[in-house]
Write an enzyme that holds these catalytic residues in place. Sequence first.
Site, PDB file in Angstrom:
ATOM      1  N   ARG A   1       0.793  -1.293  -0.065  1.00  0.00           N
ATOM      2  CA  ARG A   1       0.075  -0.060  -0.270  1.00  0.00           C
ATOM      3  C   ARG A   1       0.884   1.115   0.077  1.00  0.00           C
ATOM      4  NH1 ARG A   1      -1.865   2.135   4.391  1.00  0.00           N
ATOM      5  NH2 ARG A   1      -2.234   0.179   5.749  1.00  0.00           N
TER       6      ARG A   1
ATOM      7  N   LYS B   1      -6.061   6.621 -20.115  1.00  0.00           N
ATOM      8  CA  LYS B   1      -6.094   7.249 -21.579  1.00  0.00           C
ATOM      9  C   LYS B   1      -4.936   6.952 -22.327  1.00  0.00           C
ATOM     10  CE  LYS B   1     -10.008   8.440 -19.583  1.00  0.00           C
ATOM     11  NZ  LYS B   1     -10.245   9.757 -18.942  1.00  0.00           N
TER      12      LYS B   1
HETATM   13  C1  LIG Z   1     -10.795  10.183 -17.674  1.00  0.00           C
HETATM   14  C2  LIG Z   1     -10.290  11.313 -17.361  1.00  0.00           C
HETATM   15  C3  LIG Z   1     -10.296  11.740 -15.726  1.00  0.00           C
HETATM   16  C4  LIG Z   1     -10.377  10.616 -14.820  1.00  0.00           C
HETATM   17  O1  LIG Z   1      -9.829   9.566 -14.764  1.00  0.00           O
HETATM   18  P1  LIG Z   1     -10.087   8.197 -14.433  1.00  0.00           P
HETATM   19  O2  LIG Z   1      -8.848   7.296 -14.643  1.00  0.00           O
HETATM   20  O3  LIG Z   1     -11.286   7.634 -15.291  1.00  0.00           O
HETATM   21  O4  LIG Z   1     -10.412   8.297 -13.090  1.00  0.00           O
HETATM   22  C5  LIG Z   1      -9.728  12.894 -15.533  1.00  0.00           C
HETATM   23  N1  LIG Z   1      -9.409  14.246 -16.346  1.00  0.00           N
HETATM   24  C6  LIG Z   1      -9.566  13.844 -17.710  1.00  0.00           C
HETATM   25  C7  LIG Z   1      -9.276  15.030 -18.845  1.00  0.00           C
HETATM   26  C8  LIG Z   1     -10.035  12.436 -18.182  1.00  0.00           C
HETATM   27  O5  LIG Z   1     -10.289  12.418 -19.304  1.00  0.00           O
END
Ligand SMILES: *Cc1c(COP(=O)(O)O)cnc(C)c1O
Length: 431
Positions: free
Chosen positions: A69, A230
Amino acid sequence: MKEHNFHPESLMMSEGYRPEWSEGALKSPIFQTSTFVFKTAEEGKAFFEIAYGLREQGKKEKLGLIYSRLNNPNLEILEKRLAIWDGAADCAVFDSGMAAISTAMFEFLQPGDLLLHSNPLYGGTSHFISHVLSKFGIEALGFTADLSREEIIDLVEKSGKAGRLAMIYLESPANPTNALIDIEMCSRVARHFSTAEKKVLTTVDNTYLGPLWQHPLKLGADLVLYSATKYIGGHSDVVAGACLGSSDLVKRIKTLRTFFGNLASPWTGWLLLRSLETLKLRMEKQAENATKVAAWLQNQPNVRQVHYLGLLTPADGDAWDIYKKQCLSPGAMVSFEVEGGEKEAFSLLNHLRLIKLAVSLGGTESLAQHPASMTHAGLEHEEKLALGIGDNLVRLSVGVENVDDIIWDLGQALQKMAVQEHSILPLGQVA
Ligand SMILES: *Cc1c(COP(=O)(O)O)cnc(C)c1O
């Protein structure tokens, strides 16, 4: 011989890992373990002293492995490699982008503080600010891309809380409109409101263009945040996040991470290490495809307007200047307005055959979605209109497919959208 500095993409296969740690294995194994064995009781004591900040950390001394953790080899290697792209001193990885964002906000905001942020924001971030931070007495103030430095300063002064401004939080380019915010200018606003006792932090969600094409720390920001789900993950098969900045700031974030317990898992870390090896290849191909798709979309009869950084020209004034100053590529996110409204946009989305109808972005496959009813459904109608999120707006995350196939797919769907509109007109009426 002269020292040679390897490029980031050359370091993604090896940095931070030594084969002798694991029987000569070329690739890092998955360190699927919850806890780590200390060599001696004295060593265990020393590790805990550092972990709990019971004494100053020695110059050469590093936090040893204790428990997964707090830290784990897969995640430490990942943090080293991610830090290279942004030129950051340190990095903390999380089990989602929202975990990175919420932990950074909780660490640096106190009850009574003011958070200044750009608009629009990612839906999850926006919800966290208005529904969670508000419960802790943290006030928020939003501004849009069209405001100048003086206007932003004025807005903060007029709020009556200028003395409590603690953080400026930005997303640029904005999702889904690609509106640009000047990061360097905002860091000057932060300096304007900073005092000897309190530094106002500039924090940037760099998910849209980073880590290749925008380096906020070099533009004066203090912290960079990512949804590693992403582009960094890039295969739509893992959820993760990251926060980067100076050693001092990231150390504080890592301490809170230990107690929120939102460090990523070893398996997530391993998947992201694999993703990083092809990060540059993927992102460059995606941007190359997006440039062609945007240029093609611009000439389609049923497309009213295309929002893509690669289509900006000097005639766009400030947006062009900011683009030249802070973006190294137009990226691979395109949004466009079709002729009509929700019905037409839905018809287009329902007729796509290669491009998948899904939220998220940055993966190898192209994805399309309808911001007004999906990612930005939580906004008030007027708010959506003010931010340029109309019912006819479609957002496209361009993938690595053959670009002719992406264009073919959009072409046939646009055609069916148009034909459908004509065919539902009452008999005898012409469009
Ligand atoms: C997807 C996204 C998030 C959140 O990320 P998660 O991995 O889904 O928690 C934050 N900011 C932007 C610009 C995103 O596209």
